[in-house]
Design an enzyme around this catalytic site. Structure first.
Site, PDB file in Angstrom:
ATOM      1  N   PRO A 192       7.685  -5.928   4.881  1.00 32.38           N
ATOM      2  CA  PRO A 192       6.906  -4.867   4.220  1.00 32.38           C
ATOM      3  C   PRO A 192       6.877  -3.541   4.969  1.00 32.38           C
ATOM      4  O   PRO A 192       6.297  -2.580   4.459  1.00 32.38           O
ATOM      5  CB  PRO A 192       5.501  -5.484   4.145  1.00 32.38           C
ATOM      6  CG  PRO A 192       5.434  -6.420   5.290  1.00 32.38           C
ATOM      7  CD  PRO A 192       6.819  -6.975   5.453  1.00 32.38           C
ATOM      8  N   ASP A 238       0.792  -1.237   0.000  1.00 35.77           N
ATOM      9  CA  ASP A 238       0.000   0.000   0.000  1.00 35.77           C
ATOM     10  C   ASP A 238       0.821   1.282   0.000  1.00 35.77           C
ATOM     11  O   ASP A 238       0.273   2.362  -0.193  1.00 35.77           O
ATOM     12  CB  ASP A 238      -0.960   0.026   1.198  1.00 35.77           C
ATOM     13  CG  ASP A 238      -0.239  -0.080   2.535  1.00 35.77           C
ATOM     14  OD1 ASP A 238       1.003  -0.084   2.551  1.00 35.77           O
ATOM     15  OD2 ASP A 238      -0.924  -0.180   3.570  1.00 35.77           O
ATOM     16  N   ARG A 289      -5.125   4.673   5.988  1.00 36.43           N
ATOM     17  CA  ARG A 289      -5.369   4.320   4.593  1.00 36.43           C
ATOM     18  C   ARG A 289      -6.655   4.939   4.073  1.00 36.43           C
ATOM     19  O   ARG A 289      -7.357   5.668   4.775  1.00 36.43           O
ATOM     20  CB  ARG A 289      -5.438   2.798   4.472  1.00 36.43           C
ATOM     21  CG  ARG A 289      -4.104   2.075   4.606  1.00 36.43           C
ATOM     22  CD  ARG A 289      -3.500   1.837   3.245  1.00 36.43           C
ATOM     23  NE  ARG A 289      -4.452   1.086   2.447  1.00 36.43           N
ATOM     24  CZ  ARG A 289      -4.620  -0.239   2.527  1.00 36.43           C
ATOM     25  NH1 ARG A 289      -3.867  -0.939   3.343  1.00 36.43           N
ATOM     26  NH2 ARG A 289      -5.528  -0.844   1.785  1.00 36.43           N
TER      27      ARG A 289
END
Length: 662
Positions: free
Chosen positions: A366, A53, A280
């Site tokens: 990540p 993302d 997000r």
């Protein structure tokens, strides 16, 4: 398994295995350059939820050059400031920050957060704009043959791959809610939580119960098939490195909490561990949290049992670390668990015929927010090079630059990850909190130019003409061969409208000959521009214009080199028709090409257009200079107006001469 109901043989110039972000980026170049290519993926659908993302500055600049950055800007969440929550001596959490990069305005864009599924959507749409190339889903590669004796023949097909279309019971769908058992449709997904442009991809298309096999011969193979890459294994390239003993959970939820910074990027540290908080789109928040430590004495290469991790376990760990604040959720969009590790392949290519990109050649945790960016930039880098070579307009020698340019960055990525992830796993006492914050800020600042893509560190090669001493640039300190062209906002001379150079230098497969024309009001400088223009129009004796010297892609552009002029005189003291005709060519049908001449002058109604481009590039506003920008917006060559032989020498090493060239 049912017997094959159909078997065939076909040829394609490029076969791409894996339709994640790196594979789609490579496929984009095939579409733009009209290359006969195929892209296959074992999954039945694109990603919808979860996965990567983070979007860094350089990636967003690439998106703008492709033409869909406005969609990312519309949907994504900007992340430029970070807070660090640490314990005080009495055990309470307090905020340190916000911390913001000192280079936050080095680009038109700021780091953003948006689901990988949306990026895949935008790339697929961009591919459709330029060709009929589509992802062939539910297809795997089963066998690989490589005839090395054909490697030096540019028209040969040395690679043979057997493909198989999976039956209904074999095909997978990515993006399910954690675990390792994929479902035909990801759990919880329906039209209510998927944007309309993804609806058609949500429902798996009907398939035959029987499988189909096909033998495909190809000139080039690009493997973008993940950490367990089938392609990498076929060419015998290892993935070297190791895993740590720390297991982390990742969860995308709409949180119900009284933690005040749940919508702010940052970390929370106490004696129970460290959480990374990532706000997000669609009210979602992603949380990275340590959930387990495996036996450090065991073999680090043995994969941990993911089924032992549950969303409830991840939630309990978050609750423990956020105390005294409360945390809960009703909606979980996606979750997974992973083991921290850093691995890299010793080479990213086999004989410049088989190329590997993304997780197929480098894996890491990540949490650095770079995985999707590095993968896409891998695909972006190799994509245009293979496309132009296959199209017959670029020298195959440029293919070797993929490994030299991208591997050094992958090594830097793993180094960054070791430093960053170590700060999450080290066991410091609560009173060490402020020290941890300082360490985190220091790591981010140390790797910032690399992480955000402000510097590429590309070395000398056929595509990068480096000086013997990079500290003594020909034009200016901001224009370094091997680095990106620093973006500025300019005024179009014809109408005064403004545009960032990231959009002006569109990713369409062409090289740009950028003429920094300087102050064309000056008689001497105007003559220099006119002399260069005579060369470009073929009027100089025994000098062949680069616009006619090299082969072009039929049906795309008449020349693989686009001339763009940027002058520094005041906009209202200069006219479009003051410039030589070769710089503003006339089309009998479409008229003058008004988009070729730009002005570095301030615009009163656009604060981003400040007329300081020449200063940013370190270029003299009177004398200017000339540079060549590669199709990926990195600088290949710089020089003075008079360096036409050196310019031609650079281009001769990259491009194929036209049949009628001299």
């Amino acid at each position: 398994m049912a017997e094959d109901n159909h078997s065939s043989e076909s040829h394609t110039d490029v076969l791409i295995i894996g339709a994640g972000p790196s594979g789609l980026m490579a496929a984009y170049w095939m579409a733009r350059c009209g290359v006969r290519a195929r892209i296959i993926d074992k999954n039945s659908t694109k990603v919808f939820t979860g996965q990567a993302d983070g979007l860094r500055i350089r990636t967003l600049e690439i998106f703008d050059s492709i033409g869909f950055q406005h969609r990312v800007q519309h949907e994504g969440h900007v992340a430029v400031e970070a807070n660090f929550w640490v314990p005080s001596p009495d055990g309470k959490l307090f905020r340190q920050g916000p911390f913001c990069s000192s280079k936050v305005n080095e680009s038109p864009f700021h780091n953003m957060l948006l689901s990988q599924g949306r990026i895949e959507r935008f790339l697929i749409d961009s591919i459709k704009e330029h060709s009929d190339l589509e992802v062939e889903r539910g297809v795997i590669a089963e066998t690989f043959e490589y005839d090395e004796t054909l490697n030096d023949d540019p028209i040969a097909y040395p690679i043979t791959v057997k493909l198989r279309t999976l039956g209904e019971n074999e095909v997978n769908s990515p993006g399910g809610s954690g675990g390792e058992s994929p479902q035909s449709v990801p759990s919880g997904l329906d039209r209510s939580n998927i944007l309309p442009d993804d609806w058609d991809d949500l429902i798996q298309k009907s398939r035959s119960q029987q499988t189909k096999t096909e033998t495909v011969k190809t000139k080039y193979l690009i493997g973008c098939d993940g950490a367990h890459s089938w392609t990498r294994k076929q060419v015998g390239i290892p993935l070297e490195g190791s895993s740590t003993d720390h297991i982390w959970g990742v969860i995308d939820v709409i949180p119900v909490t009284d933690f005040p910074d749940i919508r702010r990027l940052g970390t929370v540290t106490n004696a129970a561990g460290t959480i990374l908080v990532i706000p997000r789109e669609r009210q979602l928040v992603r949380l990275y949290v340590p959930v387990q430590v495996v036996d450090a004495a065991s073999n680090a290469n043995i994969r941990f049992n993911r089924s032992s991790i549950t969303p409830e376990m991840i939630k309990e760990r978050v609750q423990a670390i956020l105390k005294p604040y409360t945390f809960d959720y009703k909606i979980c969009d996606w979750w997974t668990a992973y083991q921290i590790g850093q691995r890299i392949a010793p080479t990213f290519t086999k004989d410049d015929r088989v190329f590997l990109a993304g997780d197929a050649v480098h894996t890491h945790s990540p949490k650095v927010g770079l995985g999707m960016n590095m993968s896409m930039q891998d695909g972006f880098n190799i994509g245009w090079k293979v496309a132009l070579v296959v199209a017959g307009v670029a020298n195959p020698a440029i293919l070797s630059t993929y490994n030299t340019e991208r591997q050094i960055l992958a090594e830097m990525l793993l180094d960054f990850d070791r430093h960053w992830s170590g700060l999450f796993t080290e066991n410091r006492p609560p009173e060490g909190g402020p020290g941890k914050t300082e360490s985190m800020v220091k790591v981010v600042e140390s790797f910032e130019d690399f992480a955000d893509g402000l510097k590429a560190f590309y070395g000398a090669s056929p595509l990068v003409c480096k000086l013997d001493n990079d500290q003594d640039p020909i034009l200016g300190y901001g224009l370094v061969p091997g680095e990106r062209f620093p973006p500025v906002k300019l005024r179009k001379q014809a109408d005064g409208n403004t545009q960032w150079t990231t959009r002006t230098f569109e990713s369409d497969g062409r090289f740009r000959l950028v003429i920094l024309a300087g102050d064309v009001r000056d008689a001497t400088q105007k003559q220099r521009v006119e002399t260069l223009s005579q060369f470009l129009s073929g009027q100089l004796k025994e000098k062949v214009s680069p616009l006619n010297r090299y082969a072009a892609i039929p049906g795309r552009f008449k020349s693989l080199i686009e001339v763009v002029t940027i002058h520094s005189a005041p906009w209202n003291e200069t006219e479009f028709f003051d410039f030589p005709e070769i710089l503003r060519k006339l089309d009998p049908t479409m008229g003058w090409d008004y988009g070729k001449i730009w002005c570095d002058d301030a615009c009163i109604w656009d604060r981003d257009c400040n007329g300081k481009g020449y200063e940013k590039w370190g270029v003299d506003r009177t004398r200017g200079g000339v540079l060549i920008i590669r199709p990926d917006q990195y600088i290949g060559w710089v020089g003075e107006f008079e360096y036409i032989d050196e310019m031609t020498q650079y281009l001769d090493g990259v491009l194929i001469r036209a049949v009628c060239g001299q």
